[in-house]
Design a protein around this motif. Structure first.
Motif, mmCIF file in Angstrom:
data_model
loop_
_atom_site.group_PDB
_atom_site.id
_atom_site.type_symbol
_atom_site.label_atom_id
_atom_site.label_comp_id
_atom_site.label_asym_id
_atom_site.label_seq_id
_atom_site.Cartn_x
_atom_site.Cartn_y
_atom_site.Cartn_z
ATOM 1 N N ALA A 41 40.210 37.244 -40.806
ATOM 2 C CA ALA A 41 38.784 37.403 -41.073
ATOM 3 C C ALA A 41 38.318 36.425 -42.134
ATOM 4 O O ALA A 41 39.084 35.979 -42.993
ATOM 5 N N SER A 42 37.031 36.108 -42.080
ATOM 6 C CA SER A 42 36.341 35.400 -43.150
ATOM 7 C C SER A 42 35.454 36.428 -43.837
ATOM 8 O O SER A 42 34.562 37.008 -43.201
ATOM 9 N N ALA A 43 35.717 36.685 -45.111
ATOM 10 C CA ALA A 43 35.034 37.758 -45.833
ATOM 11 C C ALA A 43 33.993 37.213 -46.795
ATOM 12 O O ALA A 43 34.236 36.221 -47.494
ATOM 13 N N ASP A 44 32.828 37.868 -46.833
ATOM 14 C CA ASP A 44 31.772 37.586 -47.798
ATOM 15 C C ASP A 44 31.551 38.844 -48.628
ATOM 16 O O ASP A 44 31.382 39.936 -48.062
ATOM 17 N N LEU A 45 31.547 38.718 -49.961
ATOM 18 C CA LEU A 45 31.400 39.863 -50.848
ATOM 19 C C LEU A 45 30.325 39.568 -51.885
ATOM 20 O O LEU A 45 30.353 38.512 -52.533
ATOM 21 N N THR A 46 29.381 40.504 -52.037
ATOM 22 C CA THR A 46 28.281 40.288 -52.979
ATOM 23 C C THR A 46 27.917 41.575 -53.695
ATOM 24 O O THR A 46 28.221 42.677 -53.224
ATOM 25 N N VAL A 47 27.231 41.416 -54.838
ATOM 26 C CA VAL A 47 26.622 42.529 -55.572
ATOM 27 C C VAL A 47 25.250 42.082 -56.072
ATOM 28 O O VAL A 47 24.921 40.892 -56.027
ATOM 29 N N ASP A 48 24.473 43.040 -56.556
ATOM 30 C CA ASP A 48 23.226 42.691 -57.231
ATOM 31 C C ASP A 48 23.533 42.344 -58.684
ATOM 32 O O ASP A 48 24.590 42.699 -59.209
#
Length: 267
Positions: A41-48
């Motif tokens: 998988a190619s993972a994207d992780l974000t937060v505010d």
């Protein structure tokens, strides 16, 4: 050591999403035929990020991912999001996994097997205080074959046919097999498509497809009707795109039901 990220920024504007994109990782997904399937998988992780913080701690995203079990399920993804939200001191966390999912399919007459790949995206979002509100979205793109009913009706011989892509974005509230949605889409067109076909298979597929002609409108309605009946869906977006064989453009149709798109900030 000095934590520069927690300094006051020069421009005090909150950021909706900040994080890392394109982290490559092994992943395993539940497989109806073999219990589990290993993929990449190619993972994207974000937060505010609030206006009072200069930056986020990028390494903590990868730390959360490394500590995670690497298994896709409704509960495991929520656990990952809770870990990210806690480590980053955020109110909202989001993760997306883009991965190919493979199904072994038998040709309809010869029985020869071939592997068909399907592009999938799984996105989870956890927002709010405490337990928060959890959204779990699965996207699947399924190729099918369609035969034009109009062309068949007005032609003395044959009709034009083409490959058509069924793209489903599914808001789920529980576990469902990816295979179930693939089959649902394939049964909504004129015919499934295959990797390996012998002559007797080609004859069957062609005759079966021409006995079931359908417009792009028919396909999207067929898919939407069956998705509405699914017990683990809160809503969906389905669009169907036909790669027209006799036109220099494509035909499209779309239906949405109780759907709100998970905002992925350009992903």
């Amino acid at each position: 050591m000095i934590d520069v990220q927690k300094d006051m920024p020069d421009v005090a504007i909150p950021i909706d999403r900040v994080g890392v994109r394109g982290v490559k990782m092994p992943l395993w997904v539940r497989d109806r035929a073999n219990e589990k399937q290993c993929t990449v998988a190619s993972a994207d992780l974000t937060v505010d990020l609030p206006s009072s913080f200069k930056g986020t701690h990028m390494s903590r995203f990868v730390e959360s991912l490394e500590a995670w079990e690497g298994r896709i399920s409704f509960h495991s993804v929520r656990d990952l999001l809770a870990s990210i939200r806690s480590r980053l001191e955020a109110r909202r966390s989001q993760v997306s996994f883009r991965f190919p999912y493979f199904i072994r399919k038998k040709a309809p007459v010869s029985g020869m097997e071939g592997t068909v790949g399907y592009d999938c995206v799984l996105t989870g979002t956890l927002a709010g205080e405490g337990e928060g509100v959890f959204d779990f979205t699965l996207e699947i793109t399924v190729p099918v074959m369609t035969v034009c009913p109009c062309s068949k009706a007005i032609s003395d011989e044959g009709a034009h046919s083409q490959r058509t892509l069924v793209h489903m974005v599914l808001l789920t509230d529980g576990f469902s097999w990816i295979e179930d949605f693939v089959e649902l889409a394939e049964e909504s067109g004129s015919s499934p498509v295959y990797t390996t076909l012998k002559r007797e298979d080609e004859k069957y597929v062609t005759e079966h497809a021409f006995a079931s002609p359908c417009f792009v409108e028919d396909v999207v309605r067929n898919v939407a009707k069956r998705l509405k009946e699914h017990p683990h869906l809160r809503g969906f977006h389905v669009d169907v795109e036909s790669m027209e064989s006799i036109h220099n453009h494509n035909a499209v149709a779309c239906i949405e039901y109780n759907f709100h798109a998970t905002d992925t900030c350009g992903q």
